[in-house]
Motif scaffolding. Structure first.
Motif, PDB file in Angstrom:
ATOM      1  N   THR A  65       0.812  -1.230   0.000  1.00  0.00           N
ATOM      2  CA  THR A  65       0.000   0.000   0.000  1.00  0.00           C
ATOM      3  C   THR A  65       0.839   1.271   0.000  1.00  0.00           C
ATOM      4  O   THR A  65       0.313   2.342  -0.299  1.00  0.00           O
ATOM      5  N   TYR A  89       5.015   3.966  -4.930  1.00  0.00           N
ATOM      6  CA  TYR A  89       4.088   4.888  -4.279  1.00  0.00           C
ATOM      7  C   TYR A  89       4.739   6.245  -4.016  1.00  0.00           C
ATOM      8  O   TYR A  89       5.924   6.326  -3.710  1.00  0.00           O
ATOM      9  N   LEU A 120      -0.831  11.667  -1.090  1.00  0.00           N
ATOM     10  CA  LEU A 120      -1.823  11.724  -2.166  1.00  0.00           C
ATOM     11  C   LEU A 120      -1.478  12.785  -3.196  1.00  0.00           C
ATOM     12  O   LEU A 120      -1.504  12.538  -4.413  1.00  0.00           O
ATOM     13  N   PHE A 166     -10.204  11.811  -1.960  1.00  0.00           N
ATOM     14  CA  PHE A 166      -9.217  10.943  -1.339  1.00  0.00           C
ATOM     15  C   PHE A 166      -9.346   9.510  -1.866  1.00  0.00           C
ATOM     16  O   PHE A 166      -8.376   8.766  -1.903  1.00  0.00           O
ATOM     17  N   LYS A 167     -10.566   9.139  -2.232  1.00  0.00           N
ATOM     18  CA  LYS A 167     -10.872   7.763  -2.615  1.00  0.00           C
ATOM     19  C   LYS A 167     -11.710   7.727  -3.891  1.00  0.00           C
ATOM     20  O   LYS A 167     -12.297   8.723  -4.316  1.00  0.00           O
ATOM     21  N   SER A 200      -7.937   3.842  -2.985  1.00  0.00           N
ATOM     22  CA  SER A 200      -7.116   5.040  -3.165  1.00  0.00           C
ATOM     23  C   SER A 200      -6.671   5.178  -4.612  1.00  0.00           C
ATOM     24  O   SER A 200      -6.510   6.289  -5.112  1.00  0.00           O
ATOM     25  N   ASN A 201      -6.458   4.027  -5.259  1.00  0.00           N
ATOM     26  CA  ASN A 201      -6.023   4.008  -6.658  1.00  0.00           C
ATOM     27  C   ASN A 201      -6.831   2.981  -7.433  1.00  0.00           C
ATOM     28  O   ASN A 201      -7.172   1.923  -6.898  1.00  0.00           O
ATOM     29  N   SER A 218      -5.857   8.380  -9.518  1.00  0.00           N
ATOM     30  CA  SER A 218      -5.582   8.732  -8.117  1.00  0.00           C
ATOM     31  C   SER A 218      -5.992  10.185  -7.907  1.00  0.00           C
ATOM     32  O   SER A 218      -5.917  10.999  -8.830  1.00  0.00           O
ATOM     33  N   ALA A 256      -0.900   6.789  -5.178  1.00  0.00           N
ATOM     34  CA  ALA A 256      -1.112   7.388  -3.863  1.00  0.00           C
ATOM     35  C   ALA A 256      -1.017   6.289  -2.807  1.00  0.00           C
ATOM     36  O   ALA A 256      -1.410   5.143  -3.065  1.00  0.00           O
ATOM     37  N   GLY A 313      -2.076   3.802  -0.150  1.00  0.00           N
ATOM     38  CA  GLY A 313      -3.399   3.260   0.119  1.00  0.00           C
ATOM     39  C   GLY A 313      -3.673   2.027  -0.721  1.00  0.00           C
ATOM     40  O   GLY A 313      -2.800   1.533  -1.434  1.00  0.00           O
ATOM     41  N   THR A 372      -5.365  -0.477  -3.643  1.00  0.00           N
ATOM     42  CA  THR A 372      -5.462  -0.352  -5.098  1.00  0.00           C
ATOM     43  C   THR A 372      -6.342  -1.452  -5.682  1.00  0.00           C
ATOM     44  O   THR A 372      -6.233  -2.623  -5.282  1.00  0.00           O
TER      45      THR A 372
END
Length: 352
Positions: free
Chosen positions: A51, A204, A208, A242-243, A265-266, A301, A332, A334, A336
């Motif tokens: 992540t 990564y 973000l 963000f998401k 997140s991605n 993202s 970002a 988080g 995926t």
């Protein structure tokens, strides 16, 4: 004051001075300033390999970093939804199966719930998807040829048959068969502490706003949709971007464990070739997504997206994402989701 009293006071002063001083008249160490406080330990940080999220040892729970990942084949049919544990995943692959429907390969590492599922059978592309993670793969049966392919991969195979009596697989009465196989990912991982943790799969950014899409991408005004022959996945940015929030086949896709909408997140959309050589007398054509290859990719993202190229050099190699200039695309931190969109007329992507 008489001379006796003066002498007594003088003697007392000399005695006090002697007690407060060390050799050569220097201050006694025992009466000097209080000792300096111990230096503050330097914080130690670890990064979750799947992540890119950074954790601080001693403050956050970093025990997962020594555990193997658990990858499971998850049913994605209407009867199987809402599934358990999808919002706890690190990475999910959405793949086309027979009939133009889709199934999921979900990987848990930084979080490993006691209930994930429903778990279904293996497919011919799964060894190439799962091999780079090592660790454990769990599934409920499959055609003999596909199971053999999976057993040859460098992962521990945990099937409903081999795990009997270990407390890792169960069948719930709350769902109809065959959509009722549930796996305890936490217990499964704890029984295989000899297996190593997974290696990083993507690159990564530190946060973000530093992700490639955030820095140089194009804004998604409303949503984007990936269409398969008989399934669709729509993703829309959350309020503060963000998401990405998921809709499956026109209905909000939820995680049964929390009741919340599935989020990522991605989202990585890979355009892939389909191998049609796998035919079965009973089930007909079983499409195999060609993973050891290269193709076009859309990476989403922070409410934006960039277009580039994906490549995978071997079954055990990670997927590499690069932009138009050949630079590595940074996701970002988080979780995926990877949408394996068939090339040609079978798969389409629309961005609004």
């Amino acid at each position: 004051m008489n001379l006796g009293k003066i002498a007594l006071v003088a003697t007392s002063v000399l005695l006090l001075t002697a007690c407060a001083a060390g050799p050569n008249g220097q201050p006694n160490a025992s009466n000097s300033a209080s000792p300096s406080p111990s230096p503050t330990p330097t914080p130690v940080y670890v990064t979750a390999p799947l992540t890119g999220v950074v954790y601080q040892e001693g403050v956050d729970d970093t025990s997962f970093t020594a555990k193997p990942s658990v990858a499971c084949k998850i049913d994605n049919s209407y009867a199987a939804r809402p599934q358990l544990g999808l919002n706890s995943t690190d990475i999910v692959f959405d793949e086309m199966v027979e009939g133009g429907l889709t199934r999921l390969v979900a990987i848990w590492h930084s979080q490993q719930p006691t209930e994930v599922g429903p778990v279904r059978s293996i497919r011919p592309m799964d060894p190439d998807i799962i091999s780079p993670f090592g660790g454990i793969v769990c599934y409920s049966g499959g055609q003999y040829a596909f199971v053999q392919m999976m057993q040859k991969a460098p992962v521990f195979n945990a099937s409903e048959t081999t795990e009997q009596g270990k407390g890792t697989f169960s069948r719930t009465s709350s769902r109809p068969a065959p959509h009722n196989v549930i796996v305890n990912a936490q217990k499964l991982a704890s029984q295989h502490t000899d297996l190593p943790a997974p290696a990083p799969q993507f690159t990564y950014a530190t946060d973000l706003n530093s992700s490639t899409a955030a820095v140089s991408g194009t804004e998604v005004a409303k949503s984007f949709t990936v269409n398969f022959p008989q399934a669709s996945a729509q993703w829309a940015p959350s309020t503060y971007k963000f998401k990405w929030l998921r809709t499956q086949d026109g209905e909000i896709h939820k995680d049964a464990a929390t009741g919340k909408q599935v989020a990522a997140s991605n989202v990585v959309v890979m355009e892939v070739k389909i191998d049609r050589s796998y035919a079965d007398r009973k089930y007909g054509n079983v499409p195999k997504t060609v993973m050891v290859s290269t193709g076009k990719v859309w990476v989403f993202s922070a409410g934006k997206y960039v277009i580039g190229t994906w490549s995978k050099a071997s079954a055990t190699a990670p997927i590499v994402l690069t932009d138009a200039e050949g630079a590595v695309i940074k996701l970002a931190p988080g979780n995926t989701w990877v949408e394996l969109k068939p090339s040609g007329a079978e798969g389409k992507i629309s961005i609004k």
